[in-house]
Write an enzyme that holds these catalytic residues in place. Structure first.
Site, short mmCIF file in Angstrom:
data_model
loop_
_atom_site.label_atom_id
_atom_site.label_comp_id
_atom_site.label_asym_id
_atom_site.label_seq_id
_atom_site.Cartn_x
_atom_site.Cartn_y
_atom_site.Cartn_z
N HIS A 192 17.25 -21.83 5.60
CA HIS A 192 18.65 -22.19 5.37
C HIS A 192 19.16 -21.62 4.04
CE1 HIS A 192 17.30 -25.68 7.98
NE2 HIS A 192 18.37 -25.26 8.62
N GLU A 217 18.52 -15.99 12.99
CA GLU A 217 18.00 -15.33 14.21
C GLU A 217 16.84 -16.11 14.81
OE1 GLU A 217 17.13 -11.26 13.36
OE2 GLU A 217 19.25 -10.69 13.39
N LYS A 218 16.31 -17.08 14.09
CA LYS A 218 15.25 -17.94 14.64
C LYS A 218 15.72 -18.55 15.97
CE LYS A 218 12.13 -21.41 14.70
NZ LYS A 218 12.92 -22.45 15.31
#
Ligand code: PAF
Length: 277
Positions: A43, A154-155
């Site tokens: 994050h 993109e996880k």
């Protein structure tokens, strides 16, 4: 007036907009980083990319109930707002928006956004209500903040594709920016849900990244799934290669980007990951 190392938290859309109006009046651009809290370095990388993309960065913290099915982990989802705000203050974010459920879904709320296309397979098949909840809340977050750019990891690669689809279809005036997955040294993708893993599961978890990386190099996905079960994974929801934009079938050699995506269980914890090919 900004004070380094401190960040204000607002709860209501009214207060949020009062801040936004001032920034807009000063000609400043705005980035939004939507989160469900339990913040980790992934994050903080989103906040870093947001700071590079706009003058002001709003981070929302909202554990969105509508993207969890009744049998999922909403009640045990990790929450640590004080810890999150401290991390965001250190990261240079300008405003935290942490609305209560009643602010996002007031009495009588009756609008939902259903995305098809990229939302249908994989996560959409295993968690049928999930992307409706994600699209609805992300649309509301964007409409409240009116950012120039919104950033997503993109996880959650399929989520990113679904949000791009929604923004395109509804002509929302915002740029969607994907940010690469941040990984532990052993390859495990950072996730708030990694906190659920016990020591044995944590030891096995990086095998997921290894397995999808092997599929990206040409290994048969069924063999990779068997290897994961042999390593200690409890169940594999999917390991598949898909077109990275449409999420339709991937056709090797057709000149389109492909993505290997997987979801697999270690005990009661479901991990997802993906890599490009
Ligand atoms: O990726 C997440 O954390 C959530 O799905 C999001 C985008 C904040 C919507 O609740």
């Amino acid at each position: 007036m900004e004070r380094p190392g401190r960040v204000e938290t607002v709860r209501t859309i009214r207060h949020l907009r009062a801040e936004i109006v001032q920034w807009r009046a000063a000609g400043q651009s705005i980035a939004l980083v939507p989160t469900m809290g339990a913040l980790h370095s992934g994050h903080i990388a989103l906040v870093g990319a947001a700071l590079a993309a706009a003058d002001k960065v709003v981070v929302s913290i909202f554990v969105n109930p509508t993207q969890f099915a009744p049998n999922e982990d909403l009640s045990r989802y990790p929450r640590d707002e004080a810890g999150d705000v401290a991390k965001l203050a250190a990261s240079g974010a300008h405003l935290v928006w942490a609305p209560p459920v009643s602010e996002m879904y007031p009495e009588g709320f009756a609008t939902h956004i259903v995305v098809e296309g990229a939302a249908l397979p994989l996560e959409g098949a295993f968690r049928p209500h999930h992307f409706c909840g994600v699209a609805t809340v992300v649309c509301k977050l964007i409409s409240a903040v009116t950012p120039n750019v919104a950033l997503f990891g993109e996880k959650d690669f399929q989520q990113l594709a679904v949000i791009r689809q929604m923004v395109r279809d509804l002509a929302l005036p915002v740029l969607i920016q994907g940010v690469p997955t941040v990984r532990e040294a052993d390859g495990l993708a950072l996730s708030s849900r990694n906190q659920y893993l016990n020591a044995d599961q944590r030891f096995v978890a990086p095998m997921l990244f290894k397995a999808i990386s092997e599929v990206a190099r040409g290994r048969d996905p069924r063999e990779a799934a068997e290897a994961l079960i042999a390593a200690g994974f409890t169940r594999i929801d999917y390991i598949e290669v898909r077109d990275a934009e449409t999420f339709g079938p991937y056709v090797p050699g057709a000149g389109r980007p492909g993505r290997v995506l997987a979801a697999a269980w270690l005990g009661a914890t479901r991990l997802i990951d993906n890599v490009g090919i």
